[in-house]
Write a protein that holds these residues in place. Structure first.
Motif, PDB file in Angstrom:
ATOM      1  N   PHE A 179       1.431   2.891  -5.930  1.00  6.89           N
ATOM      2  CA  PHE A 179       2.221   2.520  -4.760  1.00  6.89           C
ATOM      3  C   PHE A 179       2.363   1.001  -4.739  1.00  6.89           C
ATOM      4  O   PHE A 179       1.440   0.275  -5.123  1.00  6.89           O
ATOM      5  CB  PHE A 179       1.540   2.980  -3.473  1.00  6.89           C
ATOM      6  CG  PHE A 179       1.340   4.463  -3.383  1.00  6.89           C
ATOM      7  CD1 PHE A 179       2.318   5.276  -2.844  1.00  6.89           C
ATOM      8  CD2 PHE A 179       0.163   5.041  -3.849  1.00  6.89           C
ATOM      9  CE1 PHE A 179       2.135   6.653  -2.758  1.00  6.89           C
ATOM     10  CE2 PHE A 179      -0.034   6.415  -3.773  1.00  6.89           C
ATOM     11  CZ  PHE A 179       0.953   7.222  -3.225  1.00  6.89           C
ATOM     12  N   ASP A 200       5.168  -2.637  -3.495  1.00  4.58           N
ATOM     13  CA  ASP A 200       6.340  -3.220  -2.853  1.00  4.58           C
ATOM     14  C   ASP A 200       7.297  -3.741  -3.915  1.00  4.58           C
ATOM     15  O   ASP A 200       6.908  -3.990  -5.060  1.00  4.58           O
ATOM     16  CB  ASP A 200       5.930  -4.370  -1.930  1.00  4.58           C
ATOM     17  CG  ASP A 200       5.023  -3.894  -0.800  1.00  4.58           C
ATOM     18  OD1 ASP A 200       5.251  -2.778  -0.301  1.00  4.58           O
ATOM     19  OD2 ASP A 200       4.096  -4.635  -0.434  1.00  4.58           O
ATOM     20  N   ILE A 201       8.540  -3.920  -3.529  1.00  5.31           N
ATOM     21  CA  ILE A 201       9.548  -4.502  -4.413  1.00  5.31           C
ATOM     22  C   ILE A 201       9.978  -5.843  -3.827  1.00  5.31           C
ATOM     23  O   ILE A 201      10.426  -5.910  -2.681  1.00  5.31           O
ATOM     24  CB  ILE A 201      10.754  -3.567  -4.575  1.00  5.31           C
ATOM     25  CG1 ILE A 201      10.319  -2.265  -5.267  1.00  5.31           C
ATOM     26  CG2 ILE A 201      11.857  -4.252  -5.374  1.00  5.31           C
ATOM     27  CD1 ILE A 201      11.424  -1.254  -5.436  1.00  5.31           C
ATOM     28  N   LYS A 227       8.405  -5.199  -9.283  1.00  3.41           N
ATOM     29  CA  LYS A 227       7.423  -4.394  -8.569  1.00  3.41           C
ATOM     30  C   LYS A 227       6.112  -5.151  -8.387  1.00  3.41           C
ATOM     31  O   LYS A 227       5.657  -5.846  -9.290  1.00  3.41           O
ATOM     32  CB  LYS A 227       7.159  -3.085  -9.319  1.00  3.41           C
ATOM     33  CG  LYS A 227       8.356  -2.146  -9.361  1.00  3.41           C
ATOM     34  CD  LYS A 227       8.020  -0.863 -10.106  1.00  3.41           C
ATOM     35  CE  LYS A 227       9.196   0.103 -10.103  1.00  3.41           C
ATOM     36  NZ  LYS A 227       8.882   1.358 -10.849  1.00  3.41           N
ATOM     37  N   HIS A 263      13.469  11.599  -3.132  1.00  4.64           N
ATOM     38  CA  HIS A 263      14.740  10.889  -3.047  1.00  4.64           C
ATOM     39  C   HIS A 263      15.860  11.915  -2.871  1.00  4.64           C
ATOM     40  O   HIS A 263      15.776  13.042  -3.371  1.00  4.64           O
ATOM     41  CB  HIS A 263      14.990  10.075  -4.318  1.00  4.64           C
ATOM     42  CG  HIS A 263      14.050   8.925  -4.489  1.00  4.64           C
ATOM     43  ND1 HIS A 263      14.174   7.754  -3.783  1.00  4.64           N
ATOM     44  CD2 HIS A 263      12.961   8.777  -5.290  1.00  4.64           C
ATOM     45  CE1 HIS A 263      13.213   6.916  -4.138  1.00  4.64           C
ATOM     46  NE2 HIS A 263      12.459   7.508  -5.046  1.00  4.64           N
ATOM     47  N   SER A 312       9.127   9.641  -9.774  1.00 10.42           N
ATOM     48  CA  SER A 312       9.353   8.655  -8.717  1.00 10.42           C
ATOM     49  C   SER A 312       9.543   9.355  -7.380  1.00 10.42           C
ATOM     50  O   SER A 312      10.266  10.358  -7.285  1.00 10.42           O
ATOM     51  CB  SER A 312      10.593   7.813  -9.042  1.00 10.42           C
ATOM     52  OG  SER A 312      10.893   6.920  -7.989  1.00 10.42           O
ATOM     53  N   ARG A 368       9.321   8.694  -2.756  1.00 18.22           N
ATOM     54  CA  ARG A 368       9.284   7.782  -1.624  1.00 18.22           C
ATOM     55  C   ARG A 368       7.922   7.906  -0.952  1.00 18.22           C
ATOM     56  O   ARG A 368       7.264   8.942  -1.048  1.00 18.22           O
ATOM     57  CB  ARG A 368      10.357   8.141  -0.601  1.00 18.22           C
ATOM     58  CG  ARG A 368      11.783   7.867  -1.043  1.00 18.22           C
ATOM     59  CD  ARG A 368      12.728   8.595  -0.125  1.00 18.22           C
ATOM     60  NE  ARG A 368      14.053   8.014  -0.090  1.00 18.22           N
ATOM     61  CZ  ARG A 368      15.087   8.566   0.520  1.00 18.22           C
ATOM     62  NH1 ARG A 368      14.946   9.719   1.152  1.00 18.22           N
ATOM     63  NH2 ARG A 368      16.264   7.979   0.521  1.00 18.22           N
ATOM     64  N   ASP A 402       7.319   0.537  -0.836  1.00 16.22           N
ATOM     65  CA  ASP A 402       8.703   0.459  -1.305  1.00 16.22           C
ATOM     66  C   ASP A 402       8.953   1.414  -2.464  1.00 16.22           C
ATOM     67  O   ASP A 402      10.087   1.828  -2.698  1.00 16.22           O
ATOM     68  CB  ASP A 402       9.032  -0.972  -1.744  1.00 16.22           C
ATOM     69  CG  ASP A 402       9.104  -1.934  -0.572  1.00 16.22           C
ATOM     70  OD1 ASP A 402       9.304  -1.473   0.568  1.00 16.22           O
ATOM     71  OD2 ASP A 402       8.956  -3.156  -0.803  1.00 16.22           O
ATOM     72  N   TYR A 403       7.895   1.719  -3.209  1.00 13.45           N
ATOM     73  CA  TYR A 403       8.054   2.668  -4.303  1.00 13.45           C
ATOM     74  C   TYR A 403       6.748   3.425  -4.516  1.00 13.45           C
ATOM     75  O   TYR A 403       5.662   2.973  -4.127  1.00 13.45           O
ATOM     76  CB  TYR A 403       8.479   1.965  -5.598  1.00 13.45           C
ATOM     77  CG  TYR A 403       7.377   1.187  -6.288  1.00 13.45           C
ATOM     78  CD1 TYR A 403       6.567   1.793  -7.251  1.00 13.45           C
ATOM     79  CD2 TYR A 403       7.148  -0.151  -5.988  1.00 13.45           C
ATOM     80  CE1 TYR A 403       5.558   1.082  -7.891  1.00 13.45           C
ATOM     81  CE2 TYR A 403       6.145  -0.865  -6.618  1.00 13.45           C
ATOM     82  CZ  TYR A 403       5.351  -0.241  -7.570  1.00 13.45           C
ATOM     83  OH  TYR A 403       4.345  -0.940  -8.195  1.00 13.45           O
ATOM     84  N   ALA A 404       6.871   4.589  -5.138  1.00 12.88           N
ATOM     85  CA  ALA A 404       5.708   5.408  -5.484  1.00 12.88           C
ATOM     86  C   ALA A 404       6.035   6.121  -6.788  1.00 12.88           C
ATOM     87  O   ALA A 404       6.994   6.893  -6.853  1.00 12.88           O
ATOM     88  CB  ALA A 404       5.405   6.417  -4.383  1.00 12.88           C
ATOM     89  N   THR A 405       5.271   5.839  -7.836  1.00  9.16           N
ATOM     90  CA  THR A 405       5.523   6.438  -9.143  1.00  9.16           C
ATOM     91  C   THR A 405       4.216   6.929  -9.756  1.00  9.16           C
ATOM     92  O   THR A 405       3.134   6.429  -9.432  1.00  9.16           O
ATOM     93  CB  THR A 405       6.163   5.425 -10.115  1.00  9.16           C
ATOM     94  OG1 THR A 405       5.260   4.318 -10.303  1.00  9.16           O
ATOM     95  CG2 THR A 405       7.483   4.909  -9.574  1.00  9.16           C
TER      96      THR A 405
END
Length: 227
Positions: A46, A48-49, A59, A74, A91, A93, A98-101
């Motif tokens: 997890f 932020d961008i 990232k 998404h 990937s 949300r 801002d992101y979760a991969t």
């Protein structure tokens, strides 16, 4: 017995809203409703961008863990899922990132239509924003509904986005109404909510229509305007 759930299956939502599956798919594909999936022990990153000096995004990870819980999809992945029956996703949300991969050697997460869920707070957000109510009918003007944290409420046709102290005041007044003692001392309610001001008008001055939400007896008593 009614269970206080933090998420719901799609059949539960279809029954509550009395809409077709096609309508629910439309809302999700067009990003008007955010669907989720539950995972167990998936390696997730997890973060932020942010942007560099040239304005290029990069990232900034702040957590890598074996995640168990809900992940949001998404809209593009919901679109593919309902057409193919299943998707493999890396990937997602997340409400606070801002992101979760997936990270490391983790395999993509297999998601099938039957896995889809709707968070309680997402259900509440949608109902408040649209005025939609259980049974699929528009809410009557006097209906009062609220998100789980009371930061969003709808009352008498007005929608309110509240601050933390305002939300605690509304929560206390709502609980009092449910207990059969709707009129409460304003100063006591504000004090328990952690307000530095003991004037209701000061606390709610950022809400221009707050008197549609809270009624005063002009003697220091306040109640929710539920009728």
């Amino acid at each position: 017995m009614q269970i206080d759930k933090s998420y719901f299956t799609l059949p539960e939502i279809l029954e509550r809203w009395q809409i077709t599956e096609a309508d629910l798919i439309y809302l999700a594909e067009n990003d008007k409703l955010r669907l989720s999936v539950r995972v167990f022990g998936v390696p997730m990153e997890f973060g932020d961008i942010e942007e560099d000096e040239r304005g290029e995004p990069y990232k900034v990870p702040w957590e890598q863990s074996y995640h168990s819980g809900l992940l949001d999809l998404h809209a593009r992945d919901v679109f593919q899922l309902f057409r193919c029956g299943e998707v493999h996703l890396e990937s997602f949300r997340a409400p606070k990132a801002d992101y979760a991969t997936t990270w490391g050697d983790a395999k993509p997460v297999l998601v099938m239509i039957g896995d889809l869920l709707l968070r309680r707070d997402e259900r509440d957000r949608f109902e408040i924003e649209t005025g939609f109510s259980p049974g699929g009918q528009p809410m009557e003007e006097a209906t009062f509904i609220h998100s789980a944290d009371y930061l969003e409420v709808r009352c008498n046709g007005c929608r309110f986005k509240l601050g933390p102290i305002q939300a605690e005041v509304v929560r206390a007044l709502h609980e009092a109404a449910q207990a059969g003692v709707p009129w409460q001392n304003g100063k006591a309610i504000l004090s328990r909510a952690g307000s530095k001001s003991l004037r209701m008008a000061d606390v709610f001055k950022s809400q221009k229509d707050w008197r549609h939400l809270i009624r005063s007896d002009r003697r220091g008593g306040y109640r929710l305007n539920l009728d």
